[in-house]
Design a protein around this motif. Structure first.
Motif, mmCIF file in Angstrom:
data_model
loop_
_atom_site.group_PDB
_atom_site.id
_atom_site.type_symbol
_atom_site.label_atom_id
_atom_site.label_comp_id
_atom_site.label_asym_id
_atom_site.label_seq_id
_atom_site.Cartn_x
_atom_site.Cartn_y
_atom_site.Cartn_z
ATOM 1 N N GLY A 204 0.806 -1.204 0.000
ATOM 2 C CA GLY A 204 0.000 0.000 0.000
ATOM 3 C C GLY A 204 0.843 1.259 0.000
ATOM 4 O O GLY A 204 1.595 1.511 0.938
ATOM 5 N N ARG A 221 -1.013 2.363 4.349
ATOM 6 C CA ARG A 221 -2.255 1.938 4.996
ATOM 7 C C ARG A 221 -2.268 2.223 6.495
ATOM 8 O O ARG A 221 -3.335 2.303 7.103
ATOM 9 C CB ARG A 221 -2.503 0.451 4.733
ATOM 10 C CG ARG A 221 -1.525 -0.507 5.375
ATOM 11 C CD ARG A 221 -1.768 -1.930 4.908
ATOM 12 N NE ARG A 221 -0.983 -2.904 5.631
ATOM 13 C CZ ARG A 221 -1.391 -3.528 6.728
ATOM 14 N NH1 ARG A 221 -2.586 -3.268 7.219
ATOM 15 N NH2 ARG A 221 -0.628 -4.411 7.325
ATOM 16 N N ALA A 247 -2.634 -3.380 0.765
ATOM 17 C CA ALA A 247 -3.205 -2.890 -0.488
ATOM 18 C C ALA A 247 -2.131 -2.766 -1.555
ATOM 19 O O ALA A 247 -0.953 -3.082 -1.341
ATOM 20 C CB ALA A 247 -3.887 -1.542 -0.250
ATOM 21 N N SER A 267 -7.164 -4.616 -2.514
ATOM 22 C CA SER A 267 -6.411 -5.649 -1.816
ATOM 23 C C SER A 267 -5.342 -6.263 -2.707
ATOM 24 O O SER A 267 -5.619 -6.672 -3.836
ATOM 25 C CB SER A 267 -7.353 -6.749 -1.325
ATOM 26 O OG SER A 267 -6.634 -7.772 -0.681
#
Length: 393
Positions: A204, A221, A247, A267
């Motif tokens: 992420g 995240r 992510a 995801s």
């Protein structure tokens, strides 16, 4: 029937149930469908990164993908370095993300290649039309986070690399050389050592304005670092937040038009595409998650671009085939590729449109006009091969 194709996603309302396909088909706005022409450039696994640029200076945009570049418009294949065919269910490649930039200011576009997470990032020097492998140069010895960003960090018109520094567990950015006489990528630190999002397998990362001050911030995240105005300054102010599960690429925009920037995430290795509604006052954000869908698994790359030309940015993503070498997270499910049409409003909507069901995404997605017809195209590379999707009228 592919159920995802007929789903109209609403947020913050609940996701419509997939048991109501007939009603969903009736509700769906079919006028948003866009046809794409699919071309398979290579049908073996050699890279999960891809980039585009005019490699041979003939005025046409070519595709660069790991060990190959493909010459437009016939897509003739040429080698950049010695190729290796990898086994999708057993191996990862040495080419996870690719970017295009004239690194050495000689007028010829070069290839930037991010190796396996935690390893180095390199640039391959365009040999200016010579039929040979491209000379390779190291940019930085360790790259953390599985979704490094290639963006202009300091506004000088040249894209830089935003990533983690595994050795120090810091978020950093690597400035692209601005002088042909000095090709060192200078490192600037964003965070203190030992901070989240910077390790080799961190998931992420994004670069968007969350604070509303007009300056892009660095998002992971676990929270975000606030841009100090001069991005070369170290130790940006850290704002802890809960932006969900591991992510891929993350983006911020005011999706529900309430004046606060929200966050989109997908995801990387499980199921889920979400947007996080910003309920804060602009300084201490409180995010509420809304689910777009949990049907698609392992959406390990996202592009944030205006696909249909309506002035609103949409999302392109898909299922990464064998993202992990186990079946529990949908490794063998169909490798869908989708674009999600954004419909603005106080209750934002996303319409799901299937581009393909046998390709998916890798670690990065190129979404831009590659054939000069004014329409956005999509280029991807992953464990299924290398593909071009040209948008048709």
């Amino acid at each position: 029937m592919n159920r995802l194709r007929y789903v109209l996603f609403f947020a913050p309302a609940l996701l419509l149930t997939l048991g109501c396909d007939a009603q969903l088909m009736a509700d769906r706005d079919k006028s948003g469908d866009i046809p794409f022409k699919k071309t398979v450039l290579f049908d073996h696994f050699v890279t999960e990164g891809v980039a585009v640029g005019d490699v041979n200076q003939d005025g046409k945009i070519d595709v660069m993908a790991g060990p190959f570049w493909f010459e437009a418009p016939s897509w003739t294949r040429h080698e950049i370095y010695e190729p290796k065919r990898y086994v999708p269910e057993k191996e990862w490649s040495n080419s996870m993300l690719n970017f295009a930039l004239d690194v050495n200011h000689d007028g010829w576009v070069d290839l930037i290649r991010v190796d396996f997470p935690g390893k180095a990032v390199y640039w391959h020097e365009n040999p200016k039309g010579k039929d040979q492998h491209w000379p390779v140069h190291m940019i930085h010895e360790t790259v953390g986070n599985e979704s490094p960003n290639f963006i202009d960090m300091d506004g000088d018109g040249r894209k830089d690399i935003l990533c983690g520094d595994v050795a120090n567990k810091q978020m950093i950015w690597l400035k692209a050389p601005t002088d042909a006489g000095d090709l060192i990528w200078k490192k600037y630190t964003i965070s203190l050592p030992g901070t989240p999002g910077s390790e080799n397998f961190s998931h992420g990362l994004g670069y968007s304005d969350l604070s509303g001050d007009g300056k892009p911030d660095v998002i992971v995240r676990e929270g975000w670092w606030e841009n100090p105005g001069d991005p070369t300054q170290p130790h940006w102010n850290w704002h802890p937040s809960n932006l969900g599960e591991p992510a891929s690429h993350m983006y911020a925009a005011d999706f529900n038009q309430d004046g606060f920037a929200d966050v989109f995430a997908a995801s990387a290795h499980e199921r889920g595409i979400w947007w996080y509604e910003n309920k804060g006052d602009g300084s201490s954000q409180n995010f509420v998650r809304h689910i777009l869908t949990e049907e698609m698994s392992e959406t390990h790359a996202v592009a944030f671009e205006d696909v249909n030309g309506d002035g609103q940015k949409d999302f392109v993503t898909g299922k990464r085939y064998y993202a992990h070498m186990r079946e529990g997270t949908g490794a063998l499910e169909p490798a869908y590729l989708y674009w999600f049409e954004y419909v603005a409003g106080k209750e934002p909507q996303w319409l799901a449109h299937q581009i393909d069901d046998d390709s998916g995404v890798g670690l990065n997605v190129v979404a831009e006009d590659i054939n000069g017809d004014g329409l956005l195209d999509v280029v991807i590379a992953n464990k299924k091969g290398i593909f071009v999707f040209e948008q048709l009228d």
